[in-house]
Design an enzyme around this catalytic site. Structure first.
Site, short mmCIF file in Angstrom:
data_model
loop_
_atom_site.label_atom_id
_atom_site.label_comp_id
_atom_site.label_asym_id
_atom_site.label_seq_id
_atom_site.Cartn_x
_atom_site.Cartn_y
_atom_site.Cartn_z
N TYR A 151 0.85 -1.21 0.00
CA TYR A 151 0.00 0.00 0.00
C TYR A 151 0.88 1.26 0.00
CZ TYR A 151 -3.78 3.14 1.60
OH TYR A 151 -4.71 4.16 1.72
N GLY A 154 3.07 1.42 -3.11
CA GLY A 154 2.18 1.56 -4.26
C GLY A 154 1.70 3.00 -4.39
N VAL A 193 -9.83 1.20 12.87
CA VAL A 193 -10.04 1.33 14.30
C VAL A 193 -11.42 1.89 14.66
CG1 VAL A 193 -8.86 3.58 14.52
CG2 VAL A 193 -8.90 1.99 16.45
N SER A 195 -14.36 1.82 12.94
CA SER A 195 -15.45 0.85 12.69
C SER A 195 -15.34 -0.33 13.65
CB SER A 195 -15.44 0.40 11.23
OG SER A 195 -14.14 0.14 10.79
N GLN A 282 2.78 7.46 15.62
CA GLN A 282 2.05 8.72 15.74
C GLN A 282 1.77 9.29 14.35
OE1 GLN A 282 4.53 11.32 18.08
NE2 GLN A 282 6.18 11.31 16.59
P1 NAD Z 1 -12.83 1.80 0.39
O1 NAD Z 1 -12.17 0.45 0.46
O2 NAD Z 1 -14.14 1.96 1.04
O3 NAD Z 1 -12.96 2.26 -1.14
C1 NAD Z 1 -12.08 1.87 -2.15
C2 NAD Z 1 -12.90 1.48 -3.36
O4 NAD Z 1 -12.01 1.11 -4.43
C3 NAD Z 1 -13.81 0.28 -3.10
O5 NAD Z 1 -15.12 0.56 -3.52
C4 NAD Z 1 -13.18 -0.85 -3.92
O6 NAD Z 1 -14.11 -1.81 -4.34
C5 NAD Z 1 -12.54 -0.07 -5.05
N1 NAD Z 1 -11.42 -0.76 -5.70
C6 NAD Z 1 -10.38 -1.39 -5.10
N2 NAD Z 1 -9.57 -1.89 -6.03
C7 NAD Z 1 -10.10 -1.56 -7.24
C8 NAD Z 1 -9.71 -1.81 -8.60
N3 NAD Z 1 -8.60 -2.50 -8.90
N4 NAD Z 1 -10.51 -1.33 -9.59
C9 NAD Z 1 -11.65 -0.64 -9.31
N5 NAD Z 1 -12.05 -0.40 -8.05
C10 NAD Z 1 -11.29 -0.84 -7.04
O7 NAD Z 1 -11.77 2.84 0.95
P2 NAD Z 1 -11.91 4.41 1.21
O8 NAD Z 1 -11.64 4.64 2.62
O9 NAD Z 1 -13.13 4.94 0.59
O10 NAD Z 1 -10.64 4.94 0.40
C11 NAD Z 1 -10.76 5.57 -0.87
C12 NAD Z 1 -9.38 6.07 -1.31
O11 NAD Z 1 -8.89 7.01 -0.35
C13 NAD Z 1 -8.33 4.95 -1.42
O12 NAD Z 1 -7.52 5.20 -2.53
C14 NAD Z 1 -7.54 5.12 -0.16
O13 NAD Z 1 -6.21 4.67 -0.32
C15 NAD Z 1 -7.61 6.62 0.09
N6 NAD Z 1 -7.43 6.95 1.51
C16 NAD Z 1 -8.43 6.71 2.42
C17 NAD Z 1 -8.21 7.01 3.76
C18 NAD Z 1 -9.27 6.80 4.81
O14 NAD Z 1 -9.01 7.04 5.99
N7 NAD Z 1 -10.48 6.41 4.48
C19 NAD Z 1 -6.97 7.53 4.17
C20 NAD Z 1 -5.98 7.72 3.21
C21 NAD Z 1 -6.21 7.44 1.88
N1 UDP Z 2 -6.14 -0.43 16.11
C1 UDP Z 2 -6.47 -0.95 17.36
N2 UDP Z 2 -7.52 -1.81 17.45
C2 UDP Z 2 -8.29 -2.14 16.37
C3 UDP Z 2 -7.97 -1.60 15.10
C4 UDP Z 2 -6.87 -0.76 15.01
O1 UDP Z 2 -5.81 -0.67 18.37
O2 UDP Z 2 -9.26 -2.90 16.55
C5 UDP Z 2 -5.01 0.51 16.01
C6 UDP Z 2 -3.97 0.17 14.95
O3 UDP Z 2 -2.99 -0.69 15.49
C7 UDP Z 2 -3.41 1.54 14.61
C8 UDP Z 2 -4.62 2.47 14.77
O4 UDP Z 2 -5.55 1.77 15.59
O5 UDP Z 2 -2.42 1.91 15.53
C9 UDP Z 2 -5.27 2.88 13.47
O6 UDP Z 2 -5.51 1.70 12.72
P1 UDP Z 2 -6.29 1.71 11.34
O7 UDP Z 2 -6.18 0.33 10.79
O8 UDP Z 2 -7.64 2.28 11.53
O9 UDP Z 2 -5.51 2.76 10.43
P2 UDP Z 2 -3.98 3.01 10.04
O10 UDP Z 2 -3.10 2.10 10.84
O11 UDP Z 2 -3.92 2.72 8.59
O12 UDP Z 2 -3.78 4.43 10.41
#
Ligand code: NAD
Ligand code: UDP
Ligand code: UDP
Length: 323
Positions: A151, A154, A193, A195, A282
């Site tokens: 991730y 990528g 975390v 959800s 952090q």
């Molecule tokens: P999500 O998993 O709910 O949404 C991602 C969507 O992309 C899904 O509907 C999935 O089916 C689709 N998808 C995955 N691979 C695909 C492919 N190869 N072709 C077509 N569709 C594909 O996640 P999200 O939280 O809505 O995240 C959306 C974007 O924002 C992502 O690119 C994610 O990396 C970025 N992002 C989200 C967060 C966050 O906290 N939610 C933080 C940083 C970056």
């Molecule tokens: N985390 C946790 N319990 C859970 C899910 C996540 O303590 O049930 C922690 C996880 O180890 C991380 C933080 O919460 O330190 C945020 O995790 P998340 O997967 O939401 O996002 P990211 O690590 O990508 O910021």
């Protein structure tokens, strides 16, 4: 000064059936645009967009962005990518392909159409950051070969591609570095975390704290984030980003757990689980750039955002328990 773009546009949102994408589409439709949602439904669901089935300006196409896409649009938001560690580590090769091949295809599409393209990048490009809070000029501290690398690297490579298409092909790009965002339509079982904790609390189960719970995150409510993405897309031609979008209020994971227990009124306790590999200790965005370039800052406080998120999951509990 932001450009005035009042005309009706045809806008492509990849990953539009996901959490952020579905909220973005709601906003774009409400503004009067036509939206094409492209998604392979890997982590997204038809349920997130089912309220749009009969909308005359909405169209859904099931498609994987690692394959070429020939459509005619005026603007592209590239959000397709699994976003939670649980989901992106499920098939790490596909995760890298989605970020890298997906970016190449969407950039190729934007190049042919000469249209603007926005990339949903991530705070994960900073890895386990040695600088705090993180500014856009920080290059990050990323493990290139660990379980999160599919991730992180990528998304970093996708940023490289965006900037190379900008320099080499004069493409108008916008790169948003999104920090942890939460709200209704998060996948109930994607391991993130917020959800996890809300569903655990509503079930009356203990909340799972990974590690000692002293690691921190900064949580942005989805409506604020979507506002930031749209402002970035509409910013001056000279603005490419990367721009941090997130809420700078920082909480430890233990504080978040205690807040969720108190706001749900749950009788849940806390249990400890081992810390995931390479879990960043952090994370907090420096959002000065978003403030000065876009006039953006988040408005929704964590307590309010959590209440709305809890209400969403509460309304879906019967369905979640039946899965
Ligand atoms: P999500 O998993 O709910 O949404 C991602 C969507 O992309 C899904 O509907 C999935 O089916 C689709 N998808 C995955 N691979 C695909 C492919 N190869 N072709 C077509 N569709 C594909 O996640 P999200 O939280 O809505 O995240 C959306 C974007 O924002 C992502 O690119 C994610 O990396 C970025 N992002 C989200 C967060 C966050 O906290 N939610 C933080 C940083 C970056
Ligand atoms: N985390 C946790 N319990 C859970 C899910 C996540 O303590 O049930 C922690 C996880 O180890 C991380 C933080 O919460 O330190 C945020 O995790 P998340 O997967 O939401 O996002 P990211 O690590 O990508 O910021
Ligand atoms: N592409 C696409 N839709 C288009 C134009 C291009 O999906 O409308 C894809 C195509 O698969 C191509 C990639 O985008 O391989 C990169 O396009 P670009 O023009 O940069 O490179 P080239 O076609 O020269 O390889």
């Amino acid at each position: 000064m932001a450009r005035l773009r009042e005309s009706r546009l045809r806008i492509l949102v990849t990953g539009g059936a996901g959490f952020l994408g579905s909220h973005l589409i709601d906003r774009l439709l409400a503004e009067g645009h036509d939206v094409l949602c492209v998604d392979n439904l890997f982590t997204g669901s038809k349920q997130n967009i089912e309220h749009l089935n009969l909308h005359p300006r909405f169209e859904f196409m099931r498609h994987d962005v690692t394959f070429p896409l020939y459509v005619e649009v005026d603007e592209i938001y590239n959000l397709a990518c699994p976003a939670s560690p649980f989901h992106y580590q499920h098939d790490p090769v596909q995760t890298t392909k989605t970020s890298v091949h997906g970016a190449i295809n969407m950039l190729g599409l934007a190049k042919r159409l000469r249209c603007r393209i926005l990339q949903a990048s991530t705070s994960e490009v900073y890895g386990d950051p040695a600088q705090h809070p993180q500014t856009e000029s920080y290059w990050g501290n990323v493990n290139p070969i660990g379980p999160r690398s599919c991730y992180d690297e990528g998304k970093r490579c996708a940023e490289t591609l965006f900037f190379d298409y900008h320099r080499q092909h004069d493409l108008q790009i916008k790169v948003a570095r999104i920090f942890n965002t939460y709200g209704p339509r998060m996948h109930h079982a994607d391991g993130r975390v917020v959800s996890n904790f809300v569903v655990q609390a509503l079930k009356g189960d203990p909340l799972t704290i990974y590690g000692d719970g002293q690691q921190s995150r900064s949580f942005c409510y989805v409506d604020d984030l979507i506002d930031g993405l749209i402002r970035l897309m509409r910013s001056d031609d000279s603005v490419t980003g990367p721009v941090n979008l997130g809420n700078p209020e920082e909480f430890t994971i233990k504080e978040l757990a205690e807040k969720i227990i108190s706001r749900t009124g749950a009788a849940s306790g806390l249990i400890r689980s081992p810390s995931p590999v390479d879990d960043p200790m952090q994370r907090r965005p420096d959002i000065s750039l978003a403030g000065s370039l876009l006039g953006w800052r988040p408005e929704v406080r964590l307590d309010d955002g959590l209440d709305r998120t809890i209400a969403y999951f509460r309304s879906r509990m019967d369905e979640i328990l039946a899965i």
